[in-house]
Design an enzyme around this catalytic site. Sequence first.
Site, mmCIF file in Angstrom:
data_model
loop_
_atom_site.group_PDB
_atom_site.id
_atom_site.type_symbol
_atom_site.label_atom_id
_atom_site.label_comp_id
_atom_site.label_asym_id
_atom_site.label_seq_id
_atom_site.Cartn_x
_atom_site.Cartn_y
_atom_site.Cartn_z
ATOM 1 N N CYS A 284 87.834 -9.715 -26.650
ATOM 2 C CA CYS A 284 87.152 -9.059 -27.769
ATOM 3 C C CYS A 284 88.105 -8.881 -28.923
ATOM 4 O O CYS A 284 88.142 -9.640 -29.861
ATOM 5 C CB CYS A 284 86.699 -7.659 -27.380
ATOM 6 S SG CYS A 284 85.614 -7.560 -26.003
ATOM 7 N N GLU B 13 91.404 -7.372 -28.198
ATOM 8 C CA GLU B 13 92.723 -7.061 -27.697
ATOM 9 C C GLU B 13 93.688 -8.196 -28.020
ATOM 10 O O GLU B 13 93.285 -9.254 -28.479
ATOM 11 C CB GLU B 13 92.683 -6.766 -26.195
ATOM 12 C CG GLU B 13 91.995 -7.822 -25.362
ATOM 13 C CD GLU B 13 90.489 -7.616 -25.212
ATOM 14 O OE1 GLU B 13 89.867 -7.105 -26.155
ATOM 15 O OE2 GLU B 13 89.932 -7.979 -24.180
#
Lengths: 301, 801
Positions: free
Chosen positions: B434, B436
Amino acid sequence: METKGIVFNIQRFSIHDGPGIRTTVFLKGCPLNCRWCANPESKAPHRELLHTEKTCVHCGSCVAVCPNHALTLEEGRLVQKREKCAQCFACAKACPVHALQVEGDVCTVEELLVEVKKDEAFYKKSGGGVTLSGGEPLLQREFTLAFLKRLKAEGMHTTIETTGFASPEYFRSILEYVDMLYIDCKHPDSAEHERMTDVPNERVLENLEYAAAAGQEMVVRIPVIPHFNDAPEVTRQYIDLFRSIHIKQVHLLPFHQLGLAKWRALGQPYLFENEQNMKKEMLLPMKAMFEAAGIQAQIGG
Amino acid sequence: MSYFGEPSKRIQKMKEDILSITPKVCVERAIYTTESYQKHKDKMKILQRAYAIENTLQKMTIYIEEGGLLAGNQASSNRAAPIFPEYAIDWVVDELDKWEKRDGDRFLISEENKQVIRDLEPFWRGQTLKDKGLALMPPLSRKCYDLGIIKVEGNITAGDGHLAVDYEKLLRVGLKGIREETLEAKAKLQYSDYNDLKKVYFYDAILILVAACVDFAHRYARLAAEMAGHETDPTRKKELEKLVQVCMRVPEYPAESFYEAVQSVWFLQLILQIESNGHSLSFGRFDQYIYPFYKKDIEEKNMNQEQALELLENLWIKTFSINKIRSDSHTKFSAGSPLYQNVCIGGQHVDGTDAVNELSFLMLKSVAQTRLTQPNLSVRYHAGIADAFMKECIEVIKLGFGMPSFNNDEIIIPQFIKKGVAKEDAYNYSSIGCIEVSIPGKFGFRCSGMNFLNFPRILMIALNQGVDVTSGEKVYDANIHFRDMTSFDQVWKAWVDVIQYFTPISVSLDNCADYALEMEVPDSLCSALVDSCIQRGKHLKEGGAVYDFIGPLQVGIANTGDSLAAIKKLVFEEKRITPAKLWDALMANFENEGGWKIQQMLLHDVPKYGNDEDYVDDLTRDSYQVFIDEIGKYHNTRYGRGPVGGGYFPGTSSISANVPQGAQLCATPDGRKKGEPLAEGCSPSHGVDVHGPTAVFKSVSKLPTVDLNGGVLLNQKLNPSSLEEERDKEKLSLMLRTFFDDLKGYHVQYNVVSKDILLDAQAHPEKHRDLIVRVAGYSAFFNILSTETQNDIIGRTEHVL
């Protein structure tokens, strides 16, 4: 005693009220009575009560606390008797759903400065700053001047949005602290101006002419109102006027219905109840007329 | 004509084909895996798995799509989800009949294939990763897991992922290079040394898998040759013959052209997802490691830009063809069946200069033209990034499918350096999954995506004297109930205590998951492509990576801050309500006498996070800091076994967990009713951010971002009318620059779809088949989301510029 102002709204991330990213401060009180006003709650120069019928749950909490019996519930609707209201606003405090709200916060220059400085990083990056709007920002004479001075001392870019209806001496005194002037010209004809705003336009035009001659960075704004100033013959009048006083740039603001709910909330009759939002395309002929006459025109702010 | 234009006819056809598919479940991998595990029963797990993947790659159905330029499919048809029996089998069998009836994330499976799975099940019963993971949990940890207070189900059913391997090295040395490196390391082993002996199995597994990958590519070469033989269209025949050559060369040998580079990366991206049931396997900095091939081929006129674009778009359709099926409960946490295959562009070179190149622009165009939910496109922003590139990004945002999202170098690079990452590696970080981040080819699994801790739920446990309100179970001992508290200090102490109590439990659950993963499902191929696994003779879960930090996720940050502010202000400062009355109203879900008034007070008479008000923003930050300080004391299972770090990265990229974690929770002091979703990521609670996007940015920037390496997820929704004018787009760009340069924000992403369209799509899904929305750190097709998640997205505040 320190000057205090009455502010009815602070809108952050305003991007249509001057260069860059701005915060717009809406000052309460306006000497005009424009029939199409989108912020009718801004007219009165004092705090006042606003009732939103849609939010109201008719619980009667307000009725119970009003010391003057200015509020009653009649057939499931809240009725305000404004003449009885002593403006203690106990009702608004008691309202559990905030259907009753007090419009207008009293604040000092320093208090307001704290609020507008919150987005300073965004102003710096984008060349933005603070815009004073209203109501009519020039109505709160002392406060507006003091606040503008303070903003300039902080190195901020300032814009004002004004009807231009102010005494010429005062108007001239503030220009020193204004980087960008947005000034309305609601109708080129004084009688027409007065018919729909309750004030004639001579002062407005005097101030307009002065600012243009003084080399003030400025834009003249025309709120385009159906059946008032949207006809081609009015545009021709505008053009003659602007040429004579050397106005080079106008913004044409299409009429919109955002004020409708507020007129209702204030319990006042509204002349434009049945009008539609004006589409941008409808202003293209008007824009073309201005441009043919050598006046730069933009639709929307 | 849209800004980015339409893709070629070939790509349009391929896109239409793949979008018209209702995903199926494919049982081939399950069959071949079971076969191998039975045949190699005596071997170590690491070898059993290598043989299983080898067997699958040898026998699985392969195909080349009509017009397809790239080879490599994950299952027997596009978008079909394979079954990974070694990870978990219980939910698979239990839910077999429910997949077609799901509200969101539906899958089809034939009765015949259902029976195949039922027949396999006895072999795996009690032998899966999930069984072992659950068996490892100490009683108290298990209780928190069962009650849903701490969620780690995905880790012991889906496996790892969440990393980018060293594709740059793959292209440079080929799998041939990996094989040589492995043989060399193996040759040095002293079998008399126990520690060396253990490494043999890892090395042998790599060698089996490397050979299997090469053979797999050769299968496609043979298939393409056969198809070329039957092909009557001379143009297509030539394309297939070209594909034969490419598949004979890569991934075995170093890539020599753009085409080979793309195909080589795709083979590994695919096979790693057949190896592991994990997700968030990311491409890393694609525009950097592919660029030399692109530049050379364009300069030498071996291909033109249109051909490069078509290959990229074919790659994204391939990327989208990968699918996995998750259990019903796991699906709620990651709605929309996301695979989170992130591709990262932009950023800086290690000398701080802008790394954006022509390929970065072309990638934006390719993703804009294909408009699929995969790959997940992220841009590395930095202060020196070109305006022209930002403008191009905003054009993509305007399309409204939630991409690209932005990660900010100005905070992320310093975060990495603070954690001990070398400067040249920190500058080479990549987005993963996502939002990170980790270091491609040098970082262990799961820089994010470990346990999910439901903050508001544990706040309620703290206030309820250690009893979980949802289940009525007593979880720990506290000496005072909220009803009897007389000061906010007591509330604060209860919060600190509860955090200190649950943090080590959450760590124990992560350790159980990681220990089980290490023993049961080692990923040897993936490890072979991460430094320094071969050198150390350790796979990733044994501590083979250069760096290893893991990221747990904290859910309901805004609800926690807002709840604490409401208690502090209304109960203890203004004394407008007693603790007992507030508690009764919460337990009655505000449906008791006068409860609605209390709810209105909680909603309207207290500052809310997201409006740049220090009162609540400070409480939000401070309550989060308690956890950050606490988690900093703990280590993961690789600590002391080789990697730099071995610790934790807290973060808020809570995917769609805010919906199910809210569904389980009673009313909360922020005025939220029972069952309503929590706030997502670090975004404000729905609809409370009434001062516009700059105020949200200011509130978010007050969080201790420098310690939140695991990501600070911020969703903003823009009305499409806000991006019509050129000058509005420029102001949006300047707003982003301020958030990143001056406020040091971590991330932001946009949904640019009007509420009206979303509501219409809910009522008439058939008319909006291609509508993609940003769910959390990823995008998904709106139609396949459950109604709850759809409502959650519709509820997010829409900002008009």
